[in-house]
Design an enzyme around this catalytic site. Structure first.
Site, PDB file in Angstrom:
ATOM      1  N   GLY A  12     117.976   0.968   3.883  1.00 53.29           N
ATOM      2  CA  GLY A  12     116.545   0.683   3.861  1.00 53.29           C
ATOM      3  C   GLY A  12     116.136  -0.612   3.186  1.00 53.29           C
ATOM      4  O   GLY A  12     115.008  -0.724   2.714  1.00 53.29           O
ATOM      5  N   SER A  13     117.017  -1.610   3.188  1.00 57.34           N
ATOM      6  CA  SER A  13     116.579  -2.872   2.564  1.00 57.34           C
ATOM      7  C   SER A  13     115.475  -3.524   3.392  1.00 57.34           C
ATOM      8  O   SER A  13     114.598  -4.195   2.832  1.00 57.34           O
ATOM      9  CB  SER A  13     117.758  -3.830   2.356  1.00 57.34           C
ATOM     10  N   HIS A 104     117.194  -6.604  14.927  1.00 59.46           N
ATOM     11  CA  HIS A 104     118.613  -6.590  15.287  1.00 59.46           C
ATOM     12  C   HIS A 104     119.311  -7.732  14.552  1.00 59.46           C
ATOM     13  O   HIS A 104     118.780  -8.847  14.506  1.00 59.46           O
ATOM     14  CB  HIS A 104     118.764  -6.751  16.806  1.00 59.46           C
ATOM     15  N   GLU A 142     113.137  -1.677  28.068  1.00 58.93           N
ATOM     16  CA  GLU A 142     114.037  -0.747  28.753  1.00 58.93           C
ATOM     17  C   GLU A 142     115.472  -1.131  28.423  1.00 58.93           C
ATOM     18  O   GLU A 142     115.848  -2.290  28.594  1.00 58.93           O
ATOM     19  CB  GLU A 142     113.836  -0.862  30.267  1.00 58.93           C
ATOM     20  N   GLY A 143     116.288  -0.192  27.948  1.00 57.86           N
ATOM     21  CA  GLY A 143     117.685  -0.491  27.629  1.00 57.86           C
ATOM     22  C   GLY A 143     117.833  -0.889  26.168  1.00 57.86           C
ATOM     23  O   GLY A 143     116.879  -1.339  25.531  1.00 57.86           O
ATOM     24  N   GLU A 174     116.503 -11.374   7.647  1.00 57.77           N
ATOM     25  CA  GLU A 174     115.820 -10.190   8.186  1.00 57.77           C
ATOM     26  C   GLU A 174     114.633  -9.812   7.311  1.00 57.77           C
ATOM     27  O   GLU A 174     113.566  -9.438   7.797  1.00 57.77           O
ATOM     28  CB  GLU A 174     116.789  -9.003   8.264  1.00 57.77           C
TER      29      GLU A 174
HETATM   30  C1  GAR Z   1     120.095  -4.271   9.397  1.00 57.02           C
HETATM   31  O1  GAR Z   1     121.010  -5.329   9.368  1.00 57.02           O
HETATM   32  C2  GAR Z   1     119.503  -4.107  10.780  1.00 57.02           C
HETATM   33  O2  GAR Z   1     119.288  -5.329  11.450  1.00 57.02           O
HETATM   34  C3  GAR Z   1     120.580  -3.322  11.466  1.00 57.02           C
HETATM   35  O3  GAR Z   1     120.969  -2.361  10.508  1.00 57.02           O
HETATM   36  C4  GAR Z   1     120.808  -2.923   9.194  1.00 57.02           C
HETATM   37  C5  GAR Z   1     120.001  -1.972   8.356  1.00 57.02           C
HETATM   38  O4  GAR Z   1     119.948  -2.373   7.022  1.00 57.02           O
HETATM   39  N1  GAR Z   1     120.091  -2.722  12.675  1.00 57.02           N
HETATM   40  C6  GAR Z   1     120.836  -2.568  13.756  1.00 57.02           C
HETATM   41  O5  GAR Z   1     122.005  -2.874  13.819  1.00 57.02           O
HETATM   42  C7  GAR Z   1     120.102  -1.940  14.945  1.00 57.02           C
HETATM   43  N2  GAR Z   1     120.843  -2.125  16.151  1.00 57.02           N
HETATM   44  P1  GAR Z   1     118.898  -1.727   6.024  1.00 57.02           P
HETATM   45  O6  GAR Z   1     119.004  -0.208   6.131  1.00 57.02           O
HETATM   46  O7  GAR Z   1     119.309  -2.218   4.679  1.00 57.02           O
HETATM   47  O8  GAR Z   1     117.512  -2.217   6.415  1.00 57.02           O
END
Ligand code: GAR
Length: 190
Positions: A12-13, A104, A142-143, A174
């Site tokens: 959950g960062s 992502h 979609e997808g 992110e």
């Molecule tokens: C993040 O890097 C996010 O982009 C990725 O999971 C991580 C979650 O980190 N998401 C995916 O790969 C989705 N396809 P977090 O729990 O610390 O926010």
């Protein structure tokens, strides 16, 4: 005032980055598809309404149905997938088209799709010998990992980078990109 639900599966960062931004006042619900450490971050921030589902116990169809009930009950306007790993039914995705965004950890459309999540993404980027990676915030189309891109941020990939060092560099971007994209989507849909 738009009401946001944030969906999480892990640490959950990214949720924390939203909590630490102006987006916080809009978050009325946090949903997890498994016992996720992110839920504690929500509670620590005073977000009282958290729901922990079990993707394992419910399966894809029922999980989507239960989530649909929850977001309806909370009159949610926008769903933010912040490190959420379950895939929705087509019906759910269609119902939320244009109102559900995802982050992502790569520069889509490359290094996306089924099985491309978390460290798998960074592994693939390093294995491909890329000199650049980054993150993408996009509407869920979609997808898997498809849909209109809202914004991307780029980082270099250095020789000798490990999954961990690259993941940390991308994650830092992110944490800026996700709140910015959510604020942008809210201001454009006003
Ligand atoms: C993040 O890097 C996010 O982009 C990725 O999971 C991580 C979650 O980190 N998401 C995916 O790969 C989705 N396809 P977090 O729990 O610390 O926010």
């Amino acid at each position: 005032m738009p009401r946001i639900a944030v969906f999480v599966s892990g640490g959950g960062s990214n949720l924390q980055a939203l909590i630490d931004s102006e987006v916080r006042q809009h978050i009325v619900l946090v949903i997890a598809d498994r016992p996720a450490a992110a839920l504690q971050r929500a509670r620590d921030a005073g977000i009282i309404d958290t729901i922990e589902f079990s993707r394992k116990a419910l399966g894809k169809q029922r999980l989507s149905e239960e989530i649909q009930k929850a977001v309806e009950a909370y009159r949610i306007d926008l769903i933010v997938l912040a490190g959420y790993l379950s895939i929705f039914t087509e019906e759910f995705s269609a119902a939320w088209r244009g109102k559900m965004i995802n982050i992502h950890p790569a520069l889509l459309p490359r290094f996306g799709g089924k099985g491309m999540y978390g460290h798998h993404v960074h592994e693939a980027v390093i294995a491909a010998g890329e000199t650049e990676s980054g993150c993408t915030v996009h509407f869920v189309g979609e997808g898997v990992d498809k849909g209109e891109i809202i914004l991307q941020a780029r980082v270099p990939v250095f020789e000798g980078d490990t999954v961990e060092s690259l993941a940390a560099r991308v994650l830092e971007e992110e944490h800026k990109a996700l709140p910015e994209a959510v604020l942008r989507v809210m201001s454009e849909s006003r």
